[in-house]
Scaffold this motif. Structure first.
Motif, PDB file in Angstrom:
ATOM      1  N   GLU A 299     -17.125  20.511 -49.059  1.00 59.69           N
ATOM      2  CA  GLU A 299     -16.884  20.842 -47.655  1.00 59.69           C
ATOM      3  C   GLU A 299     -16.239  19.668 -46.925  1.00 59.69           C
ATOM      4  OE1 GLU A 299     -20.657  21.998 -46.104  1.00 59.69           O
ATOM      5  OE2 GLU A 299     -20.663  23.927 -47.148  1.00 59.69           O
ATOM      6  N   ALA A 300     -16.693  18.479 -47.210  1.00 58.24           N
ATOM      7  CA  ALA A 300     -16.124  17.298 -46.562  1.00 58.24           C
ATOM      8  C   ALA A 300     -14.659  17.097 -46.951  1.00 58.24           C
ATOM      9  CB  ALA A 300     -16.934  16.064 -46.955  1.00 58.24           C
ATOM     10  N   ASP A 301     -14.296  17.365 -48.202  1.00 56.40           N
ATOM     11  CA  ASP A 301     -12.887  17.237 -48.656  1.00 56.40           C
ATOM     12  C   ASP A 301     -11.989  18.236 -47.965  1.00 56.40           C
ATOM     13  OD1 ASP A 301     -13.597  15.117 -50.298  1.00 56.40           O
ATOM     14  OD2 ASP A 301     -13.884  16.394 -52.088  1.00 56.40           O
ATOM     15  N   GLU A 302     -12.475  19.476 -47.789  1.00 55.36           N
ATOM     16  CA  GLU A 302     -11.668  20.529 -47.128  1.00 55.36           C
ATOM     17  C   GLU A 302     -11.385  20.164 -45.660  1.00 55.36           C
ATOM     18  OE1 GLU A 302     -13.773  24.170 -47.655  1.00 55.36           O
ATOM     19  OE2 GLU A 302     -13.287  24.332 -49.795  1.00 55.36           O
ATOM     20  N   LYS A 303     -12.378  19.648 -44.970  1.00 54.41           N
ATOM     21  CA  LYS A 303     -12.216  19.257 -43.575  1.00 54.41           C
ATOM     22  C   LYS A 303     -11.185  18.163 -43.445  1.00 54.41           C
ATOM     23  CE  LYS A 303     -16.836  20.429 -41.898  1.00 54.41           C
ATOM     24  NZ  LYS A 303     -18.136  19.892 -41.426  1.00 54.41           N
ATOM     25  N   LYS A 304     -11.156  17.213 -44.394  1.00 54.80           N
ATOM     26  CA  LYS A 304     -10.174  16.131 -44.355  1.00 54.80           C
ATOM     27  C   LYS A 304      -8.754  16.681 -44.520  1.00 54.80           C
ATOM     28  CE  LYS A 304     -13.109  12.363 -45.993  1.00 54.80           C
ATOM     29  NZ  LYS A 304     -13.405  11.442 -47.112  1.00 54.80           N
ATOM     30  N   LYS A 305      -8.541  17.706 -45.415  1.00 49.42           N
ATOM     31  CA  LYS A 305      -7.235  18.285 -45.672  1.00 49.42           C
ATOM     32  C   LYS A 305      -6.718  19.022 -44.437  1.00 49.42           C
ATOM     33  CE  LYS A 305      -7.721  18.844 -50.667  1.00 49.42           C
ATOM     34  NZ  LYS A 305      -7.898  19.813 -51.778  1.00 49.42           N
ATOM     35  N   LYS A 306      -7.618  19.737 -43.753  1.00 47.77           N
ATOM     36  CA  LYS A 306      -7.236  20.464 -42.545  1.00 47.77           C
ATOM     37  C   LYS A 306      -6.758  19.512 -41.457  1.00 47.77           C
ATOM     38  CE  LYS A 306     -10.097  24.540 -43.240  1.00 47.77           C
ATOM     39  NZ  LYS A 306     -11.281  25.260 -42.781  1.00 47.77           N
TER      40      LYS A 306
END
Length: 380
Positions: free
Chosen positions: A371-378
């Motif tokens: 979840e933390a990786d996805e937020k960074k990509k967004k």
């Protein structure tokens, strides 16, 4: 007659004036008159005090032990030099083992011969020349204390003498510092050199030590006295309230006997006469029996004793055949249901431990990381 009557009142007036002059001033304190002022010294005795010298010669001699012969032979020139300054002759006799001092025609000090006598006495008691020669000074005195006859038992005497010296001479050194005296313990005597006040304290401590009073108690009192002497106000007062009071404790009590004999009360009457065999038989009635009856009674008494002894013997034999008492059998306690082990919970823990690799993240930690990786990509 008229002239004598006129001179009478003049003489009386002169006497009254002289009395007034000689009277002590009332303003002065008694303590001031009794105390010696600090730094005062007695004037030295010189030839001017006795210009004509002495009428007759005086001499003193003393013996010395064999082991002091070598030392005295070496230091004797120094002794003669010190005594020649006061015009006193000194001779050393190695054959007889004696030292002699005598005055000469030039000697003017009448007391110097007494000091020379003390000098040779100290040298005989193993005091070194450097310390013994101080006795020739006016403000120095000496005291030779005999301690050999104070204690009868030799072992006890040696112990008490060693107690006075102390471990590595520490007690003797403390006593020397407090009294300003040089102390030498040798054989059956204690030699001390110093001022008169210090010699008085040394004698007291030595005699008390030989009477089984430890020197540390006297050293404590001397230390307190030295501090009190510094205070000018306390000089005229009593020091008893400041000094420690030591009680004598008798540790070695007399051993009491195990069996105590109690003395009977004194009576003037003699003890009662013991009964004879005939009196006893008369009292019991056996005296009037025949010989056959007496014999029968004795046999019965013997048989009764034999029967008692036999019964006791049989009882002791039977004791060996009596079986010992067995201990009751203790039943094992049933396992309580409360403390049963949960096997299912243990199995689950083991499964989780196998699935989890060393250093690997758990399932929940992996989800959070994703979840933390996805937020960074967004955000990018």
């Amino acid at each position: 007659m008229a002239s004598s009557s006129l001179n009478g009142p003049d003489r009386a007036a002169g006497k009254s004036e002289s009395r007034r002059q000689n009277a002590k001033p009332e303003d002065r304190d008694e303590s001031e008159l009794l105390t010696v002022p600090d730094g005062w010294k007695e004037p030295a005795f010189s030839r001017e005090d006795n210009p004509r010298g002495l009428l007759e010669e005086s001499s003193f001699a003393t013996l010395f032990p064999k082991y002091r012969e070598a030392y005295l032979k070496d230091c004797w020139p120094l002794v003669q030099k010190a005594l020649n300054e006061h015009h006193v002759n000194a001779t050393l006799d190695l054959i007889e083992g004696s030292m002699t001092v005598c005055t000469t025609k030039k000697t003017f000090d009448p007391y110097i011969i007494i000091r020379a006598r003390d000098l040779i006495k100290l040298l005989a008691r193993s005091v070194s020349f450097e310390q013994a020669v101080r006795i020739l000074q006016d403000d120095v005195a000496c005291d030779i204390i005999k301690i050999g006859s104070l204690v009868r038992n030799k072992e006890r005497f040696v112990k008490r003498r060693q107690r006075l010296i102390g471990p590595k001479g520490s007690t003797l050194k403390a006593l020397e510092l407090l009294t300003n005296c040089y102390i030498m313990v040798q054989g059956n005597t204690v030699s001390a050199i110093g001022p008169f006040s210090g010699l008085k304290e040394v004698r007291k401590v030595v005699l008390d030590t030989m009477k089984n009073i430890h020197p540390i108690y006297n050293i404590k009192t001397l230390m307190i006295k030295r501090e009190l002497a510094k205070d000018s106000e306390l000089r005229s007062q009593s020091w008893e309230r400041f000094l420690p009071q030591f009680k004598h404790k008798n540790v070695n009590k007399r051993k009491e006997p195990k069996k105590k004999t109690v003395k009977k009360e004194y009576t003037p009457f003699p003890p009662p006469q013991p009964e004879s065999q005939i009196d006893k038989e008369l009292a019991s009635g056996e005296y009037f029996l025949k010989a056959s009856q007496k014999k029968r009674q004795k046999m019965e008494a013997v048989k009764a004793k034999q029967a008692e002894a036999l019964s006791k013997r049989q009882e002791e034999r039977k004791k060996a055949f009596i079986p010992p008492k067995e201990k009751p059998v203790v039943k094992p306690k049933e396992a309580s249901t409360e403390t049963k082990i949960d096997v299912a919970a243990i199995k689950e823990k083991v499964k989780k431990a196998k699935n989890k690799k060393l250093g690997a993240l758990t399932a929940e930690e992996v989800k959070l990381k994703m979840e933390a990786d996805e937020k960074k990509k967004k955000k990018k």
